[in-house]
Design a protein around this motif. Structure first.
Motif, PDB file in Angstrom:
ATOM      1  N   VAL A   1       0.837  -1.199   0.000  1.00 47.05           N
ATOM      2  CA  VAL A   1       0.000   0.000   0.000  1.00 47.05           C
ATOM      3  C   VAL A   1       0.873   1.250   0.000  1.00 47.05           C
ATOM      4  N   SER A   2       0.290   2.340  -0.460  1.00 43.86           N
ATOM      5  CA  SER A   2       1.011   3.614  -0.465  1.00 43.86           C
ATOM      6  C   SER A   2       1.194   4.111   0.958  1.00 43.86           C
ATOM      7  N   PHE A   3       2.140   5.015   1.131  1.00 46.44           N
ATOM      8  CA  PHE A   3       2.397   5.546   2.469  1.00 46.44           C
ATOM      9  C   PHE A   3       1.194   6.343   2.976  1.00 46.44           C
ATOM     10  N   SER A   4       0.516   7.017   2.054  1.00 46.75           N
ATOM     11  CA  SER A   4      -0.664   7.790   2.452  1.00 46.75           C
ATOM     12  C   SER A   4      -1.772   6.870   2.982  1.00 46.75           C
ATOM     13  N   GLU A   5      -1.893   5.664   2.406  1.00 46.57           N
ATOM     14  CA  GLU A   5      -2.890   4.721   2.924  1.00 46.57           C
ATOM     15  C   GLU A   5      -2.474   4.175   4.283  1.00 46.57           C
ATOM     16  N   LEU A   6      -1.193   3.910   4.458  1.00 40.81           N
ATOM     17  CA  LEU A   6      -0.689   3.460   5.760  1.00 40.81           C
ATOM     18  C   LEU A   6      -0.990   4.502   6.834  1.00 40.81           C
ATOM     19  N   VAL A   7      -0.713   5.757   6.521  1.00 35.23           N
ATOM     20  CA  VAL A   7      -0.968   6.844   7.471  1.00 35.23           C
ATOM     21  C   VAL A   7      -2.463   6.943   7.788  1.00 35.23           C
ATOM     22  N   MET A   8      -3.282   6.845   6.753  1.00 33.78           N
ATOM     23  CA  MET A   8      -4.728   6.923   6.964  1.00 33.78           C
ATOM     24  C   MET A   8      -5.217   5.799   7.871  1.00 33.78           C
ATOM     25  N   ARG A   9      -4.647   4.599   7.687  1.00 29.48           N
ATOM     26  CA  ARG A   9      -5.029   3.476   8.523  1.00 29.48           C
ATOM     27  C   ARG A   9      -4.649   3.719   9.983  1.00 29.48           C
ATOM     28  N   LEU A  10      -3.487   4.318  10.207  1.00 33.63           N
ATOM     29  CA  LEU A  10      -3.079   4.657  11.576  1.00 33.63           C
ATOM     30  C   LEU A  10      -4.040   5.675  12.183  1.00 33.63           C
ATOM     31  N   GLU A  11      -4.404   6.673  11.389  1.00 32.72           N
ATOM     32  CA  GLU A  11      -5.292   7.725  11.888  1.00 32.72           C
ATOM     33  C   GLU A  11      -6.674   7.170  12.224  1.00 32.72           C
ATOM     34  N   ASN A  12      -7.213   6.292  11.359  1.00 37.49           N
ATOM     35  CA  ASN A  12      -8.542   5.722  11.608  1.00 37.49           C
ATOM     36  C   ASN A  12      -8.552   4.737  12.769  1.00 37.49           C
ATOM     37  N   THR A  13      -7.473   3.971  12.886  1.00 37.79           N
ATOM     38  CA  THR A  13      -7.418   2.940  13.926  1.00 37.79           C
ATOM     39  C   THR A  13      -7.181   3.529  15.309  1.00 37.79           C
TER      40      THR A  13
ATOM     41  N   TYR B   1       3.762  14.388   8.429  1.00 41.48           N
ATOM     42  CA  TYR B   1       4.974  13.863   7.801  1.00 41.48           C
ATOM     43  C   TYR B   1       5.272  14.635   6.514  1.00 41.48           C
ATOM     44  N   ASP B   2       6.429  14.431   5.964  1.00 48.01           N
ATOM     45  CA  ASP B   2       6.862  15.091   4.740  1.00 48.01           C
ATOM     46  C   ASP B   2       6.292  14.325   3.536  1.00 48.01           C
ATOM     47  N   HIS B   3       5.239  14.852   2.964  1.00 48.78           N
ATOM     48  CA  HIS B   3       4.580  14.164   1.846  1.00 48.78           C
ATOM     49  C   HIS B   3       5.511  14.012   0.649  1.00 48.78           C
ATOM     50  N   LYS B   4       6.243  15.041   0.354  1.00 54.38           N
ATOM     51  CA  LYS B   4       7.101  15.035  -0.839  1.00 54.38           C
ATOM     52  C   LYS B   4       8.127  13.898  -0.794  1.00 54.38           C
ATOM     53  N   ASN B   5       8.693  13.656   0.378  1.00 56.23           N
ATOM     54  CA  ASN B   5       9.756  12.655   0.487  1.00 56.23           C
ATOM     55  C   ASN B   5       9.285  11.274   0.938  1.00 56.23           C
ATOM     56  N   ASN B   6       7.990  11.145   1.250  1.00 55.15           N
ATOM     57  CA  ASN B   6       7.529   9.861   1.762  1.00 55.15           C
ATOM     58  C   ASN B   6       6.347   9.243   1.016  1.00 55.15           C
ATOM     59  N   ASP B   7       5.610  10.023   0.244  1.00 62.82           N
ATOM     60  CA  ASP B   7       4.424   9.488  -0.425  1.00 62.82           C
ATOM     61  C   ASP B   7       4.741   8.365  -1.410  1.00 62.82           C
ATOM     62  N   HIS B   8       5.973   8.320  -1.889  1.00 61.94           N
ATOM     63  CA  HIS B   8       6.344   7.284  -2.852  1.00 61.94           C
ATOM     64  C   HIS B   8       6.637   5.940  -2.185  1.00 61.94           C
ATOM     65  N   LEU B   9       6.741   5.920  -0.868  1.00 57.58           N
ATOM     66  CA  LEU B   9       7.088   4.695  -0.154  1.00 57.58           C
ATOM     67  C   LEU B   9       5.944   3.676  -0.203  1.00 57.58           C
ATOM     68  N   ILE B  10       6.300   2.421  -0.454  1.00 59.75           N
ATOM     69  CA  ILE B  10       5.325   1.332  -0.495  1.00 59.75           C
ATOM     70  C   ILE B  10       5.543   0.439   0.722  1.00 59.75           C
ATOM     71  N   THR B  11       4.435   0.037   1.344  1.00 59.72           N
ATOM     72  CA  THR B  11       4.547  -0.703   2.612  1.00 59.72           C
ATOM     73  C   THR B  11       3.709  -1.977   2.604  1.00 59.72           C
ATOM     74  N   THR B  12       4.291  -3.051   3.132  1.00 60.04           N
ATOM     75  CA  THR B  12       3.568  -4.269   3.469  1.00 60.04           C
ATOM     76  C   THR B  12       3.788  -4.488   4.966  1.00 60.04           C
ATOM     77  N   ILE B  13       2.683  -4.532   5.711  1.00 59.26           N
ATOM     78  CA  ILE B  13       2.818  -4.562   7.164  1.00 59.26           C
ATOM     79  C   ILE B  13       1.658  -5.338   7.793  1.00 59.26           C
ATOM     80  N   HIS B  14       1.927  -5.930   8.939  1.00 61.13           N
ATOM     81  CA  HIS B  14       0.892  -6.624   9.706  1.00 61.13           C
ATOM     82  C   HIS B  14       0.919  -6.103  11.143  1.00 61.13           C
ATOM     83  N   PHE B  15      -0.251  -5.776  11.672  1.00 58.93           N
ATOM     84  CA  PHE B  15      -0.376  -5.445  13.088  1.00 58.93           C
ATOM     85  C   PHE B  15      -1.825  -5.644  13.509  1.00 58.93           C
ATOM     86  N   SER B  16      -2.071  -5.513  14.796  1.00 56.44           N
ATOM     87  CA  SER B  16      -3.404  -5.721  15.338  1.00 56.44           C
ATOM     88  C   SER B  16      -3.919  -4.444  15.976  1.00 56.44           C
TER      89      SER B  16
END
Length: 295
Positions: free
Chosen positions: A226-238, A245-260
């Motif tokens: 998932v995109s970094f913006s989706e990861l951030v949104m998931r943190l905010e909703n959860t 965060y710095d959108h310009k330097n981080n929005d391109h980051l792709i993440t695969t993560i598991h947590f509860s």
């Protein structure tokens, strides 16, 4: 009554008869004219009045029928119900047909209080899991963004966020027909996921562990590429926080993560720090992410 004039000098008695005849003819002519005028005048009035009344009555009936149809249509149209799962909370909904919907935190769905020939609902924003009661006579249709999914009875997960480009539909049971107003993307079966790019209007289908994707309804979160913006949104909703965060330097980051959901926010931020080398600071409901000094 016929009035006779008194005879004058040189009057001929035979002239009286002629005068009487002329007078009678004049009266007869006038009476006939008046009778014709009365008859045809009334008939003309009756004809035009009847036509006008018929037309007026038809218009009244037509307008009444239209108004009645409109009123009945409005009354018969089922009221729409809007349900939102607050941030940090999941919500389970039983639809009018007995189907079940799980709403992820921060998600909103709309559906009628009773279904008609089709069972149509809208995922306004967020993520929802549908376990659809089978009905051969009534298709179940989910509208999300510019896309829709149609089934008769199956189970699938839809993730649609207005501010995130990727839309994802993942099938956990049965098959789902996916498309938009002009194109049919095909049938998705068990463990198939369609990823649609809202910005590019392109899509691709891949194989994935569908149960893990939908595990969020049991508080287990599995995010795949998932995109970094989706990861951030998931943190905010959860966790009900705001992430800076710095959108310009981080929005391109792709993440695969598991947590509860049961993990602390600090625990998850530590994982993100390890993956992307981002330091974090927690201040109440504010989270600050920044590249650490080692990079």
């Amino acid at each position: 009554m016929i009035q006779r004039r008194k005879p004058g000098p040189g009057h001929n008695p035979g002239d009286d008869h002629l005068q009487d005849e002329k007078a009678m003819q004049a009266i007869e002519k006038e009476m006939l004219h008046n009778i014709h005028k009365e008859i045809y005048g009334r008939w003309h009035f009756i004809k035009t009045s009847a036509a006008k009344y018929v037309i007026a009555a038809s218009l009244v009936l037509m307008c009444s029928a239209v108004l009645l149809f409109f009123k009945l249509s409005v009354n018969n149209k089922a009221a729409m119900i809007t349900v939102t799962a607050k941030k940090g909370n999941l919500k389970t909904i039983i639809l009018p047909d007995g189907s079940t919907v799980w709403l992820n935190s921060g998600s909103t769905i709309k559906f009628p209080e009773r279904f008609g020939k089709t069972r149509e609902i809208q995922l306004v924003n967020g993520e929802a899991y549908f376990d659809v009661k089978h009905d051969n006579t009534s298709p179940f249709i989910v509208h999300y963004g510019r896309l829709h999914a149609q089934v008769l009875g199956t189970a699938f997960n839809v993730k649609f966020y207005k501010n995130i480009s990727d839309i994802r539909l993942t099938v956990t049971r049965g098959c789902v027909a996916v498309g938009n107003k002009t194109e049919n993307f095909g049938l998705l079966t068990h463990d198939k996921e369609m990823v649609y790019d809202q910005e590019k209007a392109t899509h691709h289908i891949r194989t994935i562990d569908a149960e893990k994707v939908a595990a969020w309804k049991s508080c287990e979160i599995n995010l795949y590429c998932v995109s970094f913006s989706e990861l951030v949104m998931r943190l905010e909703n959860t966790y009900g926080v705001h992430v800076n965060y710095d959108h310009k330097n981080n929005d391109h980051l792709i993440t695969t993560i598991h947590f509860s959901n049961n993990n602390t926010l600090s625990y998850v931020l530590d994982i993100i720090k390890t993956i992307h080398h981002l330091d974090y600071v927690l201040k109440g409901k504010e989270v600050y992410l920044a590249k650490n000094g080692n990079n």
